[in-house]
Enzyme design. Structure first.
Site, PDB file in Angstrom:
ATOM      1  N   GLU A 162       0.840  -1.199   0.000  1.00  0.00           N
ATOM      2  CA  GLU A 162       0.000   0.000   0.000  1.00  0.00           C
ATOM      3  C   GLU A 162       0.880   1.255   0.000  1.00  0.00           C
ATOM      4  O   GLU A 162       1.625   1.510   0.937  1.00  0.00           O
ATOM      5  CB  GLU A 162      -0.883  -0.009   1.257  1.00  0.00           C
ATOM      6  CG  GLU A 162      -1.642   1.283   1.491  1.00  0.00           C
ATOM      7  CD  GLU A 162      -2.442   1.259   2.813  1.00  0.00           C
ATOM      8  OE1 GLU A 162      -2.418   0.226   3.522  1.00  0.00           O
ATOM      9  OE2 GLU A 162      -3.082   2.277   3.116  1.00  0.00           O
ATOM     10  N   ASP A 200      -1.324  -1.188   5.674  1.00  0.00           N
ATOM     11  CA  ASP A 200      -1.321  -0.670   7.038  1.00  0.00           C
ATOM     12  C   ASP A 200      -2.321  -1.436   7.906  1.00  0.00           C
ATOM     13  O   ASP A 200      -3.355  -1.885   7.427  1.00  0.00           O
ATOM     14  CB  ASP A 200      -1.723   0.819   7.047  1.00  0.00           C
ATOM     15  CG  ASP A 200      -0.660   1.681   6.397  1.00  0.00           C
ATOM     16  OD1 ASP A 200       0.484   1.197   6.241  1.00  0.00           O
ATOM     17  OD2 ASP A 200      -0.967   2.834   6.042  1.00  0.00           O
ATOM     18  N   ASP A 239      -4.723  -0.681   9.640  1.00  0.00           N
ATOM     19  CA  ASP A 239      -5.857   0.172  10.001  1.00  0.00           C
ATOM     20  C   ASP A 239      -7.004  -0.086   9.034  1.00  0.00           C
ATOM     21  O   ASP A 239      -6.921  -0.967   8.170  1.00  0.00           O
ATOM     22  CB  ASP A 239      -5.441   1.654  10.010  1.00  0.00           C
ATOM     23  CG  ASP A 239      -5.006   2.127   8.627  1.00  0.00           C
ATOM     24  OD1 ASP A 239      -5.196   1.377   7.646  1.00  0.00           O
ATOM     25  OD2 ASP A 239      -4.473   3.252   8.532  1.00  0.00           O
ATOM     26  N   ASP A 253      -8.227   1.555   6.518  1.00  0.00           N
ATOM     27  CA  ASP A 253      -7.972   1.734   5.093  1.00  0.00           C
ATOM     28  C   ASP A 253      -7.157   0.568   4.534  1.00  0.00           C
ATOM     29  O   ASP A 253      -7.424   0.084   3.438  1.00  0.00           O
ATOM     30  CB  ASP A 253      -7.215   3.050   4.844  1.00  0.00           C
ATOM     31  CG  ASP A 253      -8.162   4.241   4.923  1.00  0.00           C
ATOM     32  OD1 ASP A 253      -9.381   4.023   4.722  1.00  0.00           O
ATOM     33  OD2 ASP A 253      -7.693   5.356   5.199  1.00  0.00           O
TER      34      ASP A 253
END
Ligand code: 0RA
Length: 684
Positions: free
Chosen positions: A467, A546, A548, A550
């Site tokens: 990412e 990540d 998280d 997203d």
């Protein structure tokens, strides 16, 4: 709380088998990988490698031979094996209710209201028939009930295997007005079958405690069990399967579901497709028998662009397809084509129609019962019986042409969709050709953003899909250049669930992935949508995002892309998700990476408690917060890292979930998010 909080659990649903890999410390991760290799090693043993050992010792010596593996999947296989016996009794017409209970001590009880396993003396063995069934390998098959036994693939190894792999098992039979019982330890009877009471009921009750010296994972997953029970209820209309989880959750609640289907596959296809928008509301439904083969088919048309065929033989999901699917496809193409030609509907289309065009936006479930199924293929989930294709083709052809004749409005909608699909297919081919012509990648070149590895051996090569460009940069510095390649992805890739194929091929990110992998479409296949993996350049494709919401969203988009465009990558076990740590805990010179809140708490408990301890932990939100060395150490180094393997244990459920999460309908998505949110605490 962001909307995408569910995505990490979503991974778990489609890749449950790896959930157990959340061990406690970093060292253990390393250990797990070795364990994994051990498991795989065992599963690769073929029957020829195995000397025929006497009795259940064989099962305990080589459990993976009988149940696939000794971790998450194998553990759950135990339940399936016991339930399958009750399903057989139901298929024979003597049982309509099955109760499955996951008990508080993590044992499992399966109870049915069938005739009860016979308990009288077995003449040759001089033992009760119950004891024979429970202690002799494959004895289950000796009672030919004249039904289609659930067997093939890894199924049908017999309840005696479950017994062999359980530290304790209790069988109870309700029969002849009495209750009989026998108990076992590691497959060995503790006493002869005895009467323990009276009852006017009939049935069989099995309870087993998996042997934790054999299984690396011993905790049952409710959702995993529920998915299979739901599937069985749809596949066998009229049976009620009650599932209860007696283990209390944090709020002290138990879970309970009752699965029962009146209309069988008709309801199943509506369930799978419940998040999709349909061309018309009808389910085209067939329930018949041809050449002695019971055939049930349900079809719905939606506005989407993928073909979703789910096929079953004797209740086993035939992921690799086979002769029944061949027959279905042939019938569909032939009847639709004939109908469209007879009604002069294709003339204005101006494109050649291909078989695949008839299946865009089609969701179908096919379930047949075959007395002696031959299962082939890598995972033994491909039906080989040649007599089946003709039978299915005939049944589906007849029913389909009647439907088309009787429903001119719906038929026109289908044919119009087919024409659009053909036009889109031609556009997709042009888009692909344009990309290959105009880009510097043609002639075997690779996307500019790819930092390739030096090895050319796909077996050892890994491709990280990372990412963002900045994390991509760290990964490029931190990696082992010999076997690890890095392809940074810019932001969120296209949601292919909502896009036509040619749109996907016009997207740079999508093309980069396809190009880097060396995947080609429509080679060696009439179908331009079938991915050819012959020249695949990496046999590990690792999504690294990540930790998280997203990041989880990107995981899901990429998984959707693989699931819809090249499911074989997932089927072959090539797709993984990297798991960067959530915390770095430090106290003086001691440093420990933590992947869960429990690990972090343990660190705090060990190295200094209370509030003060929580001051020494650093929460990583992005890959970018780690330097290249840290990224290597925690997330990329095969010695330490923990990869989640994406698997398709339940492809039908995966279809349902993918279409729900990535599709149009907000309601069910929200409900799923609320149920599965996992980032709620850490991102708050
Ligand atoms: C063979 C014969 C009979 C019952 C069964 C098998 C049987 C097996 C299982 C396994 C789980 N539940 C089951 N229920 C029944 C009975 C034959 C007869 O009564 O004539």
């Amino acid at each position: 709380m962001a909307i995408c909080a569910f995505f990490s659990n979503f991974v778990a649903i489609n890749a449950e088998s790896i959930k157990q890999t959340f061990s406690n410390t970093q060292k253990e991760f390393g250990k797990f990988m070795t364990e994994e290799e051990k498991i795989l090693g065992e599963a690769e043993y073929s029957a020829q490698n195995i000397q025929v050992l006497e009795g259940l010792e064989a099962v305990r010596k080589r459990p993976a031979m009988y149940i696939g593996d000794i971790s998450f999947n194998g553990l759950h296989h135990l339940i399936n094996e016991v339930v399958d016996n009750s399903i057989d009794e139901a298929l024979a017409g003597f049982c309509d209710k099955i109760e499955v209970i996951i008990n508080e001590d993590n044992s499992v009880t399966v109870q049915d209201n069938g005739r009860g396993i016979p308990v009288d003396m077995h003449e040759k063995e001089h033992k009760s028939a119950l004891e024979v069934v429970m202690t002799v390998l494959h004895a289950g098959g000796k009672f030919d009930k004249g039904s289609y036994k659930v067997s093939g693939g890894l199924h049908g190894v017999g309840v005696s295997c479950v017994n062999a792999l359980s530290k304790k098992m209790i069988s109870q039979v309700y029969r002849n007005g009495k209750v009989y019982q026998q108990e076992y330890a590691y497959g060995k009877p503790l006493y002869d079958v005895k009467e323990i009471g009276v009852s006017d009921k009939t049935g069989t009750r099995q309870q087993f405690w998996p042997d934790d010296s054999i299984f690396t994972e011993t905790v049952f997953n409710y959702d995993r069990v529920a998915n299979r029970m739901r599937e069985l209820a749809f596949l066998n209309a009229g049976i009620t399967i009650e599932l209860t989880d007696m283990r209390k959750d944090e709020e002290g609640n138990i879970r309970h579901d009752v699965f029962h289907s009146v209309e069988g596959l008709k309801e199943f296809v509506r369930y799978i497709d419940s998040s999709r928008v349909h061309l018309f509301n009808d389910v085209i439904y067939i329930n018949t028998e041809k050449q002695g083969i019971p055939i049930e088919v349900a079809v719905m048309y939606n506005t989407g662009f993928s073909e979703n065929l789910h096929s079953y033989v004797n209740n086993i999901n035939t992921i690799e397809g086979g002769t029944h699917l061949t027959g279905f496809r042939r019938a569909l193409t032939r009847t639709l084509k004939k109908y469209a030609e007879d009604n002069k509907m294709l003339e204005k289309a101006k494109v050649e129609i291909d078989g695949e065009d008839f299946r865009e936006g089609l969701t179908a479930v096919i379930s047949i019962k075959v007395a002696e199924p031959q299962f082939e293929g890598q995972t033994k989930t491909k039906l080989g019986n040649s007599e089946v294709s003709g039978a299915v083709e005939q049944a589906v052809g007849e029913a389909f042409s009647i439907y088309l004749e009787e429903h001119p409005k719906e038929s026109k909608v289908i044919v119009d969709k087919v024409i659009l699909a053909a036009q889109a297919r031609v556009a997709a081919r042009k888009a692909r050709e344009t990309v290959q012509r105009k880009s510097p990648m043609s002639g075997g070149g690779m996307p500019g953003k790819l930092a390739d590895c030096s090895s050319k051996d796909p077996d050892e090569s890994e491709l990280f899909l990372v990412e963002g460009d900045s994390a991509g940069g760290s990964a490029k510095q931190g990696r082992n250049r010999t076997f690890q390649a890095i392809l940074p992805l810019r932001g969120k890739i296209l949601n292919v669930e909502k896009a036509q194929w040619h749109k996907a091929f016009e997207s740079d990110e999508v093309n980069n992935i396809i190009q880097a992998l060396g995947i080609r479409f429509g080679v060696d296949s009439e179908d331009s949508k079938v991915a050819n993996l012959d020249k695949i350049r990496y046999k590990k494709v690792i999504i690294m995002t990540d930790a998280d919401v997203d990041g989880s969203h990107i995981d899901t988009l990429v998984m959707t892309f693989f699931y819809r465009y090249m499911p074989e990558v997932i089927e072959r076990g090539y797709l993984y998700i990297a798991t960067p740590p959530l915390y770095l805990c430090t106290k003086g010179k001691v440093k420990e990476y933590c992947w869960t809140d429990q690990q972090r708490q343990r660190f705090i408990d060990t190295y200094g408690g209370g509030q003060e301890g929580a001051i020494h932990t650093q929460r990583y939100k992005g890959l970018g917060e780690m330097n290249p060395e840290q990224l290597w150490e925690t997330t990329m180094n095969p010695e330490n890292r923990m990869l989640k393997q994406v698997d398709l244990t339940n492809a039908t459920e995966a279809d349902y979930i993918f279409s729900m999460l990535m599709g149009e309908d907000v309601g069910p998505r929200r409900e799923f998010i609320e149920k599965n949110a996992t980032y709620a605490n850490i991102d708050a």
